[in-house]
Scaffold this active site. Structure first.
Site, PDB file in Angstrom:
ATOM      1  N   PRO A   1       0.978  -1.254  -0.059  1.00  0.00           N
ATOM      2  CA  PRO A   1      -0.045  -0.146  -0.045  1.00  0.00           C
ATOM      3  C   PRO A   1       0.883   1.160  -0.067  1.00  0.00           C
ATOM      4  O   PRO A   1       1.725   1.290   0.815  1.00  0.00           O
ATOM      5  CB  PRO A   1      -0.805  -0.087   1.416  1.00  0.00           C
ATOM      6  CG  PRO A   1      -0.575  -1.439   2.099  1.00  0.00           C
ATOM      7  CD  PRO A   1       0.663  -1.804   1.326  1.00  0.00           C
ATOM      8  N   GLU A   2       0.380   2.207  -0.603  1.00  0.00           N
ATOM      9  CA  GLU A   2       1.082   3.589  -0.746  1.00  0.00           C
ATOM     10  C   GLU A   2       0.096   4.578  -0.660  1.00  0.00           C
ATOM     11  O   GLU A   2      -1.112   4.227  -0.320  1.00  0.00           O
ATOM     12  CB  GLU A   2       1.779   3.576  -2.230  1.00  0.00           C
ATOM     13  CG  GLU A   2       2.900   2.663  -2.576  1.00  0.00           C
ATOM     14  CD  GLU A   2       3.754   2.981  -3.904  1.00  0.00           C
ATOM     15  OE1 GLU A   2       3.664   4.200  -4.410  1.00  0.00           O
ATOM     16  OE2 GLU A   2       4.215   1.991  -4.624  1.00  0.00           O
TER      17      GLU A   2
END
Ligand SMILES: [Zn+2]
Length: 284
Positions: free
Chosen positions: A2-3
């Site tokens: 996840p960014e």
């Protein structure tokens, strides 16, 4: 992994589902998921009876403001998903997978469940009257939010002009700008025509302007698509968005550049794979 767009998607989902409901208790199934306080009872005592007023995202961190019945601050709850962490809003009767690390119980048999295959994810209980950066050290040197007013072209130029490091490496460190990881960094560099190995201090004014624009564009697109632009990311209800798989360069080693047809190259930089087009990313 996840960014910013994926964490923002989780944050928005949590704000729709979890607010105002008292936390009735919880369970820590993997002790090392709890980063602070290290004592499970202390953690659970601190949050039980409080409710979440709202969730904020800072970089790739999620921060929930906890309040009592009178709306008075009772500290915060911090979460970092790291590589494989997922926060899921479920009914308590849903089968507990072996990767379940932490559970928080809510009324009506609902729960917020932290599931994490690789176990790098962390949860913090931040006591009242304590700045979160005092407990979560990763917040201390974090750069500006890319969508904040302060993150201007001028700010970026100022931060880059003396840095003798590869631009890709700097983008991955959260001190330059918050929330960017490997995928969005590769994509932003492609869109701005900059090779990942270019020394930050050698970027031209035009290149920095293009980079600034590209960072905002790729992140906004990721947010608009619910974090599923480049991965089969799942939101808080476990629903998989539409994986569009439209990366320009990320994960496309050896394939033809979508602009010029040149074979996409891959190199290691700061221990991570960097993908780029040697032709498109070679202009000043
Ligand atoms: Zn190309």
């Amino acid at each position: 992994v996840p960014e910013l767009p994926e964490v923002e998607t989780v944050c928005r989902g949590l704000n729709q589902l979890t607010l105002g409901k008292p936390i009735q208790g919880g369970e820590v199934l993997l002790h090392r998921t709890l980063a602070y306080p290290l004592c499970v009872d202390e953690f659970l005592d601190g949050i039980t009876g409080t409710a979440i007023a709202f969730w904020n995202r800072r970089g790739k961190y999620l921060l929930a403001q906890l309040v009592n019945a009178d709306g008075i601050s009772q500290g915060m709850l911090g979460v970092h998903l790291r590589m494989t962490g997922q926060l899921l809003w479920l009914e308590q009767k849903e089968p507990i997978s072996k990767h379940t690390r932490l559970r928080l119980f809510f009324p009506d048999n609902q729960e917020l469940r932290f599931v994490d295959t690789r176990t790098f994810g962390k949860v913090w209980g931040i006591p009242p009257h304590t700045p979160p950066e005092k407990i979560i050290t990763g917040l201390q040197k974090m750069g500006l939010e890319p969508f904040s007013d302060g993150f201007s072209v001028e700010h970026l130029k100022e931060r880059l002009k003396t840095r003798k490091r590869a631009i890709k490496t700097l983008l991955l460190e959260q001190e330059l700008v918050a929330g960017i990881g490997n995928i969005y960094a590769d994509e932003a560099l492609f869109k701005s025509g900059i090779q990942p190995t270019m020394m930050a201090c050698e970027l031209t004014s035009t290149q920095i302007e293009r980079l600034h624009q590209a960072i905002l564009e790729v992140l906004q697109k990721g947010i608009d698509e619910g974090g599923t632009t480049f991965s089969s990311f799942r939101g808080v209800t476990g629903v998989n968005g539409n994986y569009s798989g439209v990366a320009w360069v990320y994960g496309r080693f050896g394939q033809a550049c979508r602009v010029c047809g040149t074979s996409i190259e891959r190199i290691k930089l700061a221990g991570r794979s960097s993908h780029f087009c040697p032709k498109c990313q070679n202009s000043k």
